[in-house]
Write a protein that holds these residues in place. Structure first.
Motif, short mmCIF file in Angstrom:
data_model
loop_
_atom_site.label_atom_id
_atom_site.label_comp_id
_atom_site.label_asym_id
_atom_site.label_seq_id
_atom_site.Cartn_x
_atom_site.Cartn_y
_atom_site.Cartn_z
N LEU A 77 0.81 -1.22 0.00
CA LEU A 77 0.00 0.00 0.00
C LEU A 77 0.84 1.27 0.00
CD1 LEU A 77 -2.79 -0.95 2.58
CD2 LEU A 77 -2.94 -0.94 0.08
N VAL A 78 2.09 1.19 0.46
CA VAL A 78 2.93 2.38 0.58
C VAL A 78 3.73 2.58 -0.70
CG1 VAL A 78 4.79 3.49 1.88
CG2 VAL A 78 3.09 2.09 3.08
N GLU A 79 3.60 3.76 -1.28
CA GLU A 79 4.33 4.08 -2.50
C GLU A 79 5.65 4.80 -2.21
OE1 GLU A 79 3.58 6.31 -6.79
OE2 GLU A 79 2.50 6.98 -5.02
N ARG A 80 5.60 5.75 -1.27
CA ARG A 80 6.79 6.54 -0.95
C ARG A 80 6.84 6.83 0.55
NH1 ARG A 80 5.67 11.72 -4.07
NH2 ARG A 80 3.55 10.90 -3.94
N VAL A 81 8.06 6.88 1.06
CA VAL A 81 8.31 7.36 2.41
C VAL A 81 9.25 8.55 2.28
CG1 VAL A 81 9.25 6.83 4.70
CG2 VAL A 81 8.03 5.05 3.40
N PHE A 96 13.76 14.06 1.02
CA PHE A 96 14.41 12.79 0.67
C PHE A 96 13.29 11.76 0.48
CE2 PHE A 96 17.87 15.08 2.49
CZ PHE A 96 19.04 14.54 1.95
N ILE A 97 13.26 11.14 -0.68
CA ILE A 97 12.16 10.24 -1.03
C ILE A 97 12.67 8.81 -1.21
CG2 ILE A 97 10.30 9.75 -2.65
CD1 ILE A 97 9.89 12.41 -1.32
N PHE A 98 12.05 7.89 -0.50
CA PHE A 98 12.24 6.46 -0.74
C PHE A 98 11.00 5.98 -1.49
CE2 PHE A 98 14.64 7.39 3.09
CZ PHE A 98 15.82 6.69 2.93
N LYS A 99 11.17 5.65 -2.76
CA LYS A 99 10.05 5.15 -3.57
C LYS A 99 10.19 3.63 -3.65
CE LYS A 99 7.64 5.79 -7.96
NZ LYS A 99 7.63 6.50 -9.27
N LEU A 100 9.14 2.92 -3.28
CA LEU A 100 9.28 1.48 -3.14
C LEU A 100 8.10 0.72 -3.75
CD1 LEU A 100 7.44 0.41 -0.30
CD2 LEU A 100 8.92 2.24 0.52
N THR A 101 8.42 -0.46 -4.23
CA THR A 101 7.42 -1.40 -4.73
C THR A 101 7.81 -2.79 -4.29
OG1 THR A 101 7.00 -0.05 -6.70
CG2 THR A 101 6.26 -2.34 -6.76
N ILE A 102 6.88 -3.51 -3.67
CA ILE A 102 7.10 -4.91 -3.32
C ILE A 102 6.21 -5.76 -4.20
CG2 ILE A 102 6.82 -6.67 -1.53
CD1 ILE A 102 7.63 -4.68 0.53
N ASN A 103 6.83 -6.65 -4.94
CA ASN A 103 6.12 -7.54 -5.86
C ASN A 103 5.23 -8.49 -5.06
OD1 ASN A 103 5.25 -9.33 -7.78
ND2 ASN A 103 7.28 -9.83 -8.58
N GLN A 104 3.92 -8.26 -5.14
CA GLN A 104 2.99 -9.05 -4.34
C GLN A 104 2.82 -10.48 -4.85
OE1 GLN A 104 1.32 -7.85 -1.37
NE2 GLN A 104 3.04 -6.45 -1.67
N SER A 105 3.27 -10.74 -6.07
CA SER A 105 3.12 -12.09 -6.63
C SER A 105 4.38 -12.93 -6.47
CB SER A 105 2.75 -12.01 -8.11
OG SER A 105 3.78 -11.39 -8.86
N ARG A 138 18.32 27.79 9.96
CA ARG A 138 18.48 27.42 11.37
C ARG A 138 17.12 27.11 11.99
NH1 ARG A 138 23.16 28.59 13.97
NH2 ARG A 138 22.02 28.93 15.92
N ASP A 139 17.13 26.20 12.92
CA ASP A 139 15.92 25.83 13.66
C ASP A 139 14.80 25.33 12.75
OD1 ASP A 139 17.16 26.65 16.06
OD2 ASP A 139 16.54 28.73 15.70
N CYS A 140 15.18 24.72 11.63
CA CYS A 140 14.14 24.17 10.75
C CYS A 140 13.54 22.92 11.40
CB CYS A 140 14.72 23.83 9.38
SG CYS A 140 15.79 22.38 9.38
N ARG A 141 12.35 22.59 10.98
CA ARG A 141 11.73 21.37 11.48
C ARG A 141 11.68 20.34 10.36
NH1 ARG A 141 6.57 19.79 10.58
NH2 ARG A 141 5.27 21.09 9.25
N TRP A 142 11.39 19.10 10.74
CA TRP A 142 11.32 18.04 9.74
C TRP A 142 10.29 17.01 10.19
CZ3 TRP A 142 12.66 12.88 10.79
CH2 TRP A 142 13.24 12.67 12.04
N GLU A 143 9.86 16.18 9.26
CA GLU A 143 8.89 15.14 9.59
C GLU A 143 9.01 13.98 8.62
OE1 GLU A 143 5.10 17.12 9.24
OE2 GLU A 143 4.88 16.56 7.13
N ILE A 144 8.46 12.85 9.03
CA ILE A 144 8.38 11.67 8.18
C ILE A 144 6.95 11.58 7.65
CG2 ILE A 144 8.56 9.15 8.08
CD1 ILE A 144 10.51 9.37 10.49
N THR A 145 6.82 11.46 6.34
CA THR A 145 5.50 11.38 5.72
C THR A 145 5.45 10.16 4.81
OG1 THR A 145 5.19 13.79 5.76
CG2 THR A 145 3.85 12.56 4.19
N ALA A 146 4.34 9.45 4.85
CA ALA A 146 4.15 8.29 3.96
C ALA A 146 3.08 8.63 2.93
CB ALA A 146 3.75 7.06 4.77
N TYR A 147 3.31 8.21 1.70
CA TYR A 147 2.34 8.39 0.62
C TYR A 147 1.81 7.00 0.24
CZ TYR A 147 4.44 13.02 0.28
OH TYR A 147 4.91 14.28 0.56
#
Length: 205
Positions: A77-81, A96-105, A138-147
């Motif tokens: 279900l997850v396309e990108r982290v 920074f993008i991790f694009k992933l595909t897991i072969n379900q078959s 300076r003092d920037c923020r960051w987060e982890i987002t899933a698509y």
């Protein structure tokens, strides 16, 4: 039996990938210098020296975010982290993008040694990828987002309830993309790249 083999392959792949993502995201945060160097410690993972966060709350945030994705990654279900860094106007400055595909078959046994060898190259590339990145405010923020490719049903999954829609501002123009590393090792296809706003991206007033 064949269906069980498929599920076993996807489960093992997802487990290794989630463990890798936790280490890789810590490496990205270290690379960007968001926290003092003393907030990290050198550890060895997949026979590569990596930086592990020492702060319990930061470590727990990264750990809980990626492990919370485990059942959704396993189901494809997850396309990108994404690891998103924001400027002072709360607009993404770098992703920074991790694009992933897991072969379900895919139903064969996962060759863990080959799999980890491929993932190890991502960590090596990450450690020397600073020239592809930009200096953050300076003092920037960051987060982890899933698509997600499709949204899980919160009513049928307790894990889905912990993921909420994001109100993160989006770029209006297609981003500039700098590839870092890619791999295909059945059943996983993985790409890592960094995105920056287009030169024609409207600036916040």
């Amino acid at each position: 039996m064949e269906r069980r083999d498929h599920q076993s392959s996807q489960a093992e792949t997802a487990r290794i990938l989630v463990e890798f993502l936790e280490v890789a995201i810590s490496s990205i945060v270290f690379l960007k210098g968001v926290y003092p160097p003393g907030a990290f410690e050198r550890r060895r993972y997949m026979n590569v020296v990596v930086q592990r966060t020492r702060h319990p709350q930061l470590r727990e945030y990264i750990h809980s975010a990626v492990t919370g994705l485990l059942p959704f990654i396993q189901k494809g279900l997850v396309e990108r982290v994404a690891v998103i860094f924001f400027n002072n106007e709360n607009v993404p400055a770098e992703r920074f993008i991790f694009k992933l595909t897991i072969n379900q078959s895919y139903g064969q046994k996962v060759e863990e040694a080959n799999f980890e060898f491929s993932l190890r190259s991502f960590l090596i590339k990450l450690s020397v990828s600073e020239p592809l990145t930009k200096t953050l405010p300076r003092d920037c923020r960051w987060e982890i987002t899933a698509y997600f490719r499709s949204l899980p049903q919160a009513s049928s999954s307790k894990e889905a309830e912990s993921w909420i829609p994001t109100d993160t501002k989006q770029w209006q123009q297609p981003p500039l993309i700098s590839p870092i590393k890619s791999m295909t090792s059945e059943p996983l296809t993985l790409q890592l790249y960094v995105e920056h706003p287009s030169l024609s991206e409207p600036t916040t007033q």
